[in-house]
Design an enzyme around this catalytic site. Sequence first.
Site, PDB file in Angstrom:
ATOM      1  N   SER A   1       0.834  -1.208   0.000  1.00 20.37           N
ATOM      2  CA  SER A   1       0.000   0.000   0.000  1.00 20.37           C
ATOM      3  C   SER A   1       0.863   1.250   0.000  1.00 20.37           C
ATOM      4  O   SER A   1       1.940   1.280   0.603  1.00 20.37           O
ATOM      5  CB  SER A   1      -0.856  -0.046   1.266  1.00 20.37           C
TER       6      SER A   1
ATOM      7  N   TYR B   1      -2.115  -0.304  10.431  1.00 15.07           N
ATOM      8  CA  TYR B   1      -2.363  -0.943   9.135  1.00 15.07           C
ATOM      9  C   TYR B   1      -1.134  -0.811   8.229  1.00 15.07           C
ATOM     10  O   TYR B   1      -0.646  -1.803   7.667  1.00 15.07           O
ATOM     11  CB  TYR B   1      -3.587  -0.322   8.444  1.00 15.07           C
TER      12      TYR B   1
ATOM     13  N   LYS C   1       1.747  -3.638   6.567  1.00 13.40           N
ATOM     14  CA  LYS C   1       2.142  -3.804   5.162  1.00 13.40           C
ATOM     15  C   LYS C   1       3.658  -3.714   5.011  1.00 13.40           C
ATOM     16  O   LYS C   1       4.280  -4.493   4.283  1.00 13.40           O
ATOM     17  CB  LYS C   1       1.444  -2.752   4.284  1.00 13.40           C
TER      18      LYS C   1
ATOM     19  N   PHE D   1      -2.005   2.825  -4.821  1.00 11.95           N
ATOM     20  CA  PHE D   1      -2.390   4.141  -4.312  1.00 11.95           C
ATOM     21  C   PHE D   1      -3.882   4.072  -3.942  1.00 11.95           C
ATOM     22  O   PHE D   1      -4.234   3.321  -3.052  1.00 11.95           O
ATOM     23  CB  PHE D   1      -1.932   5.251  -5.276  1.00 11.95           C
TER      24      PHE D   1
ATOM     25  N   ARG E   1      -5.046  12.965  -4.103  1.00 16.35           N
ATOM     26  CA  ARG E   1      -4.687  11.549  -4.127  1.00 16.35           C
ATOM     27  C   ARG E   1      -4.562  11.061  -5.566  1.00 16.35           C
ATOM     28  O   ARG E   1      -5.098  11.658  -6.493  1.00 16.35           O
ATOM     29  CB  ARG E   1      -5.758  10.700  -3.418  1.00 16.35           C
TER      30      ARG E   1
HETATM   31  P1  NAD Z   1     -11.296  -6.175   0.742  1.00 13.44           P
HETATM   32  O1  NAD Z   1     -11.553  -6.098   2.189  1.00 13.44           O
HETATM   33  O2  NAD Z   1     -12.424  -5.922  -0.191  1.00 13.44           O
HETATM   34  O3  NAD Z   1     -10.666  -7.592   0.374  1.00 13.44           O
HETATM   35  C1  NAD Z   1      -9.899  -8.340   1.295  1.00 13.44           C
HETATM   36  C2  NAD Z   1     -10.443  -9.752   1.274  1.00 13.44           C
HETATM   37  O4  NAD Z   1      -9.684 -10.537   2.193  1.00 13.44           O
HETATM   38  C3  NAD Z   1     -11.903  -9.814   1.715  1.00 13.44           C
HETATM   39  O5  NAD Z   1     -12.621 -10.620   0.816  1.00 13.44           O
HETATM   40  C4  NAD Z   1     -11.831 -10.466   3.090  1.00 13.44           C
HETATM   41  O6  NAD Z   1     -12.991 -11.213   3.396  1.00 13.44           O
HETATM   42  C5  NAD Z   1     -10.583 -11.325   2.946  1.00 13.44           C
HETATM   43  N1  NAD Z   1      -9.928 -11.659   4.220  1.00 13.44           N
HETATM   44  C6  NAD Z   1      -9.616 -10.829   5.239  1.00 13.44           C
HETATM   45  N2  NAD Z   1      -9.032 -11.517   6.238  1.00 13.44           N
HETATM   46  C7  NAD Z   1      -8.944 -12.803   5.818  1.00 13.44           C
HETATM   47  C8  NAD Z   1      -8.427 -13.999   6.381  1.00 13.44           C
HETATM   48  N3  NAD Z   1      -7.889 -14.030   7.618  1.00 13.44           N
HETATM   49  N4  NAD Z   1      -8.493 -15.142   5.674  1.00 13.44           N
HETATM   50  C9  NAD Z   1      -9.042 -15.145   4.421  1.00 13.44           C
HETATM   51  N5  NAD Z   1      -9.558 -14.065   3.848  1.00 13.44           N
HETATM   52  C10 NAD Z   1      -9.513 -12.901   4.531  1.00 13.44           C
HETATM   53  O7  NAD Z   1     -10.078  -5.206   0.422  1.00 13.44           O
HETATM   54  P2  NAD Z   1      -9.463  -4.747  -0.965  1.00 13.44           P
HETATM   55  O8  NAD Z   1      -9.702  -3.303  -1.113  1.00 13.44           O
HETATM   56  O9  NAD Z   1      -9.859  -5.676  -2.036  1.00 13.44           O
HETATM   57  O10 NAD Z   1      -7.914  -4.917  -0.633  1.00 13.44           O
HETATM   58  C11 NAD Z   1      -7.184  -6.057  -1.036  1.00 13.44           C
HETATM   59  C12 NAD Z   1      -5.764  -5.911  -0.579  1.00 13.44           C
HETATM   60  O11 NAD Z   1      -5.223  -4.711  -1.120  1.00 13.44           O
HETATM   61  C13 NAD Z   1      -5.581  -5.794   0.935  1.00 13.44           C
HETATM   62  O12 NAD Z   1      -4.405  -6.498   1.273  1.00 13.44           O
HETATM   63  C14 NAD Z   1      -5.398  -4.316   1.164  1.00 13.44           C
HETATM   64  O13 NAD Z   1      -4.637  -4.065   2.310  1.00 13.44           O
HETATM   65  C15 NAD Z   1      -4.648  -3.905  -0.084  1.00 13.44           C
HETATM   66  N6  NAD Z   1      -4.812  -2.506  -0.448  1.00 13.44           N
HETATM   67  C16 NAD Z   1      -6.071  -1.998  -0.632  1.00 13.44           C
HETATM   68  C17 NAD Z   1      -6.206  -0.644  -0.960  1.00 13.44           C
HETATM   69  C18 NAD Z   1      -7.571  -0.039  -1.105  1.00 13.44           C
HETATM   70  O14 NAD Z   1      -7.684   1.187  -0.984  1.00 13.44           O
HETATM   71  N7  NAD Z   1      -8.608  -0.802  -1.403  1.00 13.44           N
HETATM   72  C19 NAD Z   1      -5.072   0.155  -1.137  1.00 13.44           C
HETATM   73  C20 NAD Z   1      -3.807  -0.407  -0.954  1.00 13.44           C
HETATM   74  C21 NAD Z   1      -3.694  -1.743  -0.620  1.00 13.44           C
HETATM   75  C1  WQD Z   2      -9.012  10.420   0.165  1.00 14.46           C
HETATM   76  C2  WQD Z   2      -9.126  11.928   0.352  1.00 14.46           C
HETATM   77  C3  WQD Z   2      -9.471  12.593   2.630  1.00 14.46           C
HETATM   78  C4  WQD Z   2     -13.416  10.731   3.057  1.00 14.46           C
HETATM   79  C5  WQD Z   2      -6.742   5.207   2.195  1.00 14.46           C
HETATM   80  C6  WQD Z   2      -5.827   4.466   3.116  1.00 14.46           C
HETATM   81  C7  WQD Z   2      -4.609   3.994   2.368  1.00 14.46           C
HETATM   82  C8  WQD Z   2      -4.998   3.200   1.127  1.00 14.46           C
HETATM   83  C9  WQD Z   2      -5.919   3.974   0.278  1.00 14.46           C
HETATM   84  C10 WQD Z   2      -5.141   0.871   1.744  1.00 14.46           C
HETATM   85  C11 WQD Z   2      -8.383  12.456   1.568  1.00 14.46           C
HETATM   86  C12 WQD Z   2     -10.684  12.942   1.801  1.00 14.46           C
HETATM   87  C13 WQD Z   2     -12.208  11.167   2.575  1.00 14.46           C
HETATM   88  C14 WQD Z   2     -14.421  11.694   3.338  1.00 14.46           C
HETATM   89  C15 WQD Z   2     -12.940  13.437   2.613  1.00 14.46           C
HETATM   90  N1  WQD Z   2      -5.694   1.995   1.472  1.00 14.46           N
HETATM   91  N2  WQD Z   2     -11.977  12.488   2.353  1.00 14.46           N
HETATM   92  N3  WQD Z   2     -14.134  13.005   3.114  1.00 14.46           N
HETATM   93  O1  WQD Z   2      -6.922   8.229   3.224  1.00 14.46           O
HETATM   94  O2  WQD Z   2      -5.891   8.636   0.923  1.00 14.46           O
HETATM   95  O3  WQD Z   2      -6.085   6.374   1.740  1.00 14.46           O
HETATM   96  O4  WQD Z   2      -7.058   4.403   1.067  1.00 14.46           O
HETATM   97  O5  WQD Z   2      -3.979   0.574   1.692  1.00 14.46           O
HETATM   98  O6  WQD Z   2      -3.894   3.208   3.231  1.00 14.46           O
HETATM   99  O7  WQD Z   2      -5.445   5.359   4.151  1.00 14.46           O
HETATM  100  O8  WQD Z   2      -8.160   7.565   1.115  1.00 14.46           O
HETATM  101  O9  WQD Z   2     -10.462   7.731   0.312  1.00 14.46           O
HETATM  102  O10 WQD Z   2     -10.042   7.845   2.808  1.00 14.46           O
HETATM  103  O11 WQD Z   2      -9.358   9.770   1.374  1.00 14.46           O
HETATM  104  O12 WQD Z   2     -12.735  14.640   2.447  1.00 14.46           O
HETATM  105  O13 WQD Z   2     -15.525  11.374   3.815  1.00 14.46           O
HETATM  106  O14 WQD Z   2     -10.510  12.227   0.584  1.00 14.46           O
HETATM  107  O15 WQD Z   2      -9.213  13.592   3.573  1.00 14.46           O
HETATM  108  O16 WQD Z   2      -7.881  13.704   1.232  1.00 14.46           O
HETATM  109  P1  WQD Z   2      -6.731   7.806   1.832  1.00 14.46           P
HETATM  110  P2  WQD Z   2      -9.575   8.158   1.423  1.00 14.46           P
END
Ligand code: NAD
Ligand code: WQD
Length: 355
Positions: free
Chosen positions: A127, A151, A155, A180, A233
Amino acid sequence: MPETVLVTGGAGFIGSHTCVELLDHGYEVVTVDNYVNSSPQALDRVAKIARRPLTAAYDVDVRDRKALSEVFASHPVDAVIHFAAHKAVGESVSLPTEYYDTNVGGTCALLSVMREHRVHRLVFSSSCSVYGDAETVPLTEDSPVAPTNPYACTKLMCEHILQDVCARLSEMKVLALRYFNPVGAHPSGLLGEAPRGIPNNLMPYVAQVAVGRREKLSVFGDDYPTPDGTGVRDYIHVMDVAEGHRVAVEHLDDHTGMQVFNLGTGTGTSVLQLISAFSEVSRRPVPHQVVERRAGDVAALVADASAVATAWRWSTTRDLTAMCRDTWRFQELNPDGYSPDLVHAGPKTGELSCG
Ligand code: NAD
Ligand code: WQD
């Protein structure tokens, strides 16, 4: 023989889109998910979109080494994509043990089972949050890392573990992708992000306001040192994230050891720009009000996306309009997310039918 890819967290937001992409490119796909933050219904939709079934879908917790080992014993796994994790920054501050246990413990369990079954190829979900309070953007993979919450620490810790494992086992091939801000949905409107409860993230919140499910959006601060004062972002379409994973699998054999790549577009978008784009696409107003900054937020996080472009000759193709349009289609067709009556309530382990 087609390659078999095991996808942990395959029913989740990014996992489900990646499963479609893999099926569309001829891979055999096996999923492992405990559905703690997803619905098995997403997997039925994956098969419907791809017009082919998953090879198998297991209701297994990645920390359950015995059950995970049985999955590996049942399929000729060529590569693993490890999505399964908890991902909510705020929740990680309240539940740090749960986050370390699932995200770090789950990764360790997976690595030991992979070793047991001589599977050495892994794509890992990292992430942009590992960069923490970035002083300058865009961020390259060499920018300093400084996670600011549990969190993000999980990672970065997983990245360190993967580095150490690669240093010890020369046969390991690992790609860690630092995404991102993934947003958007499958253009069919069948798959998308269906957060439980109040959305933490901007795009799903905006979508729920536009559809009338929530009254208005709170804009967290308009006094950042950005062009319009709101947070900037690097939003990336989930279809590009999914494509990036399929391309990563194709490039796993380029190197042994571990490589880290950003997965972003390189383009920054402010909160107000996103609201305006969404409003235009949905033709709905998005009422909003500026409130205090959210604790822990940073002004701008934008990727330097040139490393993947050079290494894989691949880059993202979907713009902000596509991200808003596809989010809106999913929101309109699924106003309450995946239907609750189909949310899984079955046994802890076992195979689901998903043909
Ligand atoms: P999500 O929560 O939709 O998907 C994660 C999946 O993992 C879910 O289906 C959940 O049920 C499953 N899961 C959680 N714990 C588990 C366990 N112990 N055993 C088996 N399954 C389990 O999230 P996502 O947005 O699809 O994210 C996927 C990956 O990408 C995550 O590792 C997250 O940290 C990473 N990531 C997400 C974002 C984002 O903004 N969505 C950004 C950066 C990184
Ligand atoms: C985006 C922008 C807020 C909600 C998160 C995780 C990061 C990664 C991606 C997993 C910011 C603004 C938000 C709202 C707002 N995930 N905002 N009102 O915080 O950049 O990143 O998701 O790895 O780890 O932290 O994403 O969508 O929460 O916020 O004004 O109700 O929107 O301040 O500028 P963020 P976000």
